[in-house]
Write a protein that holds these residues in place. Structure first.
Motif, PDB file in Angstrom:
ATOM      1  N   HIS A 117      58.266  45.281  37.514  1.00 22.07           N
ATOM      2  CA  HIS A 117      57.715  45.520  37.276  1.00 22.07           C
ATOM      3  C   HIS A 117      57.079  44.913  36.005  1.00 22.07           C
ATOM      4  N   SER A 118      57.559  44.124  36.047  1.00 18.81           N
ATOM      5  CA  SER A 118      57.635  43.096  34.519  1.00 18.81           C
ATOM      6  C   SER A 118      57.108  41.823  34.246  1.00 18.81           C
ATOM      7  N   LEU A 119      56.307  41.679  35.456  1.00 16.43           N
ATOM      8  CA  LEU A 119      54.907  40.643  35.216  1.00 16.43           C
ATOM      9  C   LEU A 119      53.872  41.501  35.026  1.00 16.43           C
ATOM     10  N   SER A 120      53.335  40.817  34.129  1.00 19.34           N
ATOM     11  CA  SER A 120      51.921  41.076  34.196  1.00 19.34           C
ATOM     12  C   SER A 120      50.299  40.414  34.931  1.00 19.34           C
ATOM     13  N   SER A 121      50.755  38.924  34.831  1.00 20.27           N
ATOM     14  CA  SER A 121      49.734  38.646  35.857  1.00 20.27           C
ATOM     15  C   SER A 121      50.385  37.443  36.849  1.00 20.27           C
ATOM     16  N   LEU A 122      50.385  36.776  38.101  1.00 21.20           N
ATOM     17  CA  LEU A 122      51.351  36.549  39.011  1.00 21.20           C
ATOM     18  C   LEU A 122      50.283  35.368  39.428  1.00 21.20           C
ATOM     19  N   PHE A 123      50.925  34.216  39.250  1.00 20.14           N
ATOM     20  CA  PHE A 123      49.083  33.179  39.859  1.00 20.14           C
ATOM     21  C   PHE A 123      49.942  32.302  41.115  1.00 20.14           C
ATOM     22  N   PHE A 124      49.381  31.981  41.704  1.00 22.66           N
ATOM     23  CA  PHE A 124      49.174  31.124  43.568  1.00 22.66           C
ATOM     24  C   PHE A 124      47.891  30.672  43.046  1.00 22.66           C
ATOM     25  N   LEU A 125      48.303  29.346  42.550  1.00 21.89           N
ATOM     26  CA  LEU A 125      47.219  28.338  42.190  1.00 21.89           C
ATOM     27  C   LEU A 125      47.247  27.482  43.786  1.00 21.89           C
ATOM     28  N   PRO A 155      52.142  48.093  37.797  1.00 22.75           N
ATOM     29  CA  PRO A 155      51.167  48.528  38.183  1.00 22.75           C
ATOM     30  C   PRO A 155      50.334  47.752  36.547  1.00 22.75           C
ATOM     31  N   GLY A 156      48.798  47.585  37.246  1.00 13.81           N
ATOM     32  CA  GLY A 156      48.291  47.278  36.701  1.00 13.81           C
ATOM     33  C   GLY A 156      47.475  45.708  36.109  1.00 13.81           C
ATOM     34  N   GLY A 157      49.411  44.672  36.550  1.00 12.17           N
ATOM     35  CA  GLY A 157      48.508  43.732  36.929  1.00 12.17           C
ATOM     36  C   GLY A 157      47.928  43.021  37.923  1.00 12.17           C
ATOM     37  N   ILE A 158      48.066  41.674  37.458  1.00 10.74           N
ATOM     38  CA  ILE A 158      46.822  40.522  38.252  1.00 10.74           C
ATOM     39  C   ILE A 158      47.663  39.600  39.257  1.00 10.74           C
ATOM     40  N   ILE A 159      47.179  39.863  40.124  1.00 10.05           N
ATOM     41  CA  ILE A 159      47.553  37.979  41.203  1.00 10.05           C
ATOM     42  C   ILE A 159      47.059  37.248  41.637  1.00 10.05           C
ATOM     43  N   TYR A 160      46.542  36.614  40.908  1.00  5.02           N
ATOM     44  CA  TYR A 160      44.935  35.118  40.890  1.00  5.02           C
ATOM     45  C   TYR A 160      45.860  35.026  41.609  1.00  5.02           C
ATOM     46  N   THR A 161      44.530  34.051  42.891  1.00  2.66           N
ATOM     47  CA  THR A 161      44.421  32.844  43.547  1.00  2.66           C
ATOM     48  C   THR A 161      43.309  32.767  43.670  1.00  2.66           C
ATOM     49  N   ILE A 162      43.513  30.703  44.097  1.00  3.14           N
ATOM     50  CA  ILE A 162      42.705  30.194  43.968  1.00  3.14           C
ATOM     51  C   ILE A 162      42.775  29.321  45.123  1.00  3.14           C
ATOM     52  N   THR A 163      41.934  28.967  45.918  1.00  2.05           N
ATOM     53  CA  THR A 163      42.685  27.162  46.563  1.00  2.05           C
ATOM     54  C   THR A 163      41.183  27.056  47.575  1.00  2.05           C
ATOM     55  N   ASP A 164      41.002  25.833  48.045  1.00  5.08           N
ATOM     56  CA  ASP A 164      40.221  24.724  47.870  1.00  5.08           C
ATOM     57  C   ASP A 164      40.365  24.724  49.522  1.00  5.08           C
ATOM     58  N   VAL A 165      40.841  25.629  50.430  1.00  5.88           N
ATOM     59  CA  VAL A 165      40.991  26.016  51.662  1.00  5.88           C
ATOM     60  C   VAL A 165      40.559  26.746  51.947  1.00  5.88           C
ATOM     61  N   LYS A 166      38.684  27.122  52.869  1.00  2.00           N
ATOM     62  CA  LYS A 166      38.376  28.307  53.356  1.00  2.00           C
ATOM     63  C   LYS A 166      39.520  29.284  53.367  1.00  2.00           C
ATOM     64  N   ASP A 167      39.960  28.546  55.057  1.00  3.01           N
ATOM     65  CA  ASP A 167      40.791  29.770  55.981  1.00  3.01           C
ATOM     66  C   ASP A 167      41.897  30.093  54.931  1.00  3.01           C
ATOM     67  N   LEU A 168      42.382  29.092  54.446  1.00  2.00           N
ATOM     68  CA  LEU A 168      43.261  29.739  53.435  1.00  2.00           C
ATOM     69  C   LEU A 168      43.148  30.980  52.886  1.00  2.00           C
ATOM     70  N   HIS A 169      42.031  31.026  51.851  1.00  4.09           N
ATOM     71  CA  HIS A 169      41.610  31.979  50.915  1.00  4.09           C
ATOM     72  C   HIS A 169      41.384  33.424  52.007  1.00  4.09           C
TER      73      HIS A 169
END
Ligand code: SAM
Length: 232
Positions: A117-125, A155-169
């Motif tokens: 529970h140490s992270l507030s944001s986790l990014f997979f860009l 709890p409350g933390g956010i995972i952000y994902t973004i991709t240009d590959v629709k299938d992966l999205h």
């Protein structure tokens, strides 16, 4: 491969003061993690916006992680150089002190770096798509890894994902939505919570994101909140 890498046996053994010397003694630990950070564009965009939040990039490629390390070191020097016209060292003297990078295989060793529970944001860009289905287990969002992400995110933390590959999205959405400790959160909600600058950086700050833009590609964003009580 990662045989030659030395991994910390647990987060408690990491001396964060070597990464963030100006924060030594504060007891602070990274709260933002950029998994597969590539050339570091996201963290370098976010560092000045959240100067009191420690951020860590994880990148498996040797030369790329070295490049990011050198880039941060240079930014720290430049940002703390006195302004020529006034002779004053400006408030920017602390810029980029809150950002660092490790060379690591994040798919195998995330819990070695971050306590529960140490992270507030986790990014997979723009993660590597691994198109073929026999390669899907190599994807950075996979059923087995979700439990680890839920563990390191508060709890409350956010995972952000973004991709240009629709299938992966679609794949990331299906797996994250199907996991009882995450719930989808839309862009408008994030913006209403003051996370607009983060969302903007997710869209535009990374090297891969800029490449997609130059090539006129689409960008698919999907974000998820780590919830406290598992959904039914
Ligand atoms: N996020 C960056 C961006 O948007 O510019 C980089 C995107 S690039 C397509 C994917 C990156 O993830 C590559 O730099 C790759 O080396 C890194 N990567 C892939 N698997 C990884 C892993 N298991 N651990 C850490 N980094 C990984």
């Amino acid at each position: 491969s990662d045989h030659s890498l030395d991994y910390p046996s647990s987060p408690q053994t990491i001396d964060w003061s070597t990464h963030y010397p100006l924060f030594a003694g504060t007891g602070k630990r990274p709260e933002f993690a950029d998994v597969g950070c590539g050339f570091g564009g996201l963290l370098i965009a976010l560092a000045p916006l959240f100067p009191d939040t420690l951020m860590l990039g994880m990148e498996i490629r040797v030369q790329v992680s070295q490049y990011v390390q050198d880039r941060i070191a240079a930014l720290r020097v430049t940002a703390s150089t006195p302004d020529d016209s006034t002779g004053n060292s400006t408030t920017s003297s602390a810029y980029y002190q809150n950002v660092s990078i490790v060379r690591a295989n994040a798919m195998k060793f995330l819990p070695n770096y971050f306590t529960k529970h140490s992270l507030s944001s986790l990014f997979f860009l723009f993660p590597d798509p691994h198109f073929k289905s026999r390669k899907h287990k190599a994807r950075i969002i996979s059923p087995t890894l979700l439990a680890e992400y839920a563990y390191v995110l508060r709890p409350g933390g956010i995972i952000y994902t973004i991709t240009d590959v629709k299938d992966l999205h679609e794949w990331m959405k299906i797996h994250l939505t199907g996991f009882a400790l995450f719930e989808p959160v839309d862009e408008a909600t994030l913006r209403s919570e003051g996370k607009g600058p983060i969302v903007d950086a997710v869209y535009t700050s990374t090297e891969e994101g800029r490449k997609v833009e130059r090539n006129g590609g689409d960008k698919w964003l999907a974000c998820f909140r780590r919830i406290e009580v598992p959904r039914q």
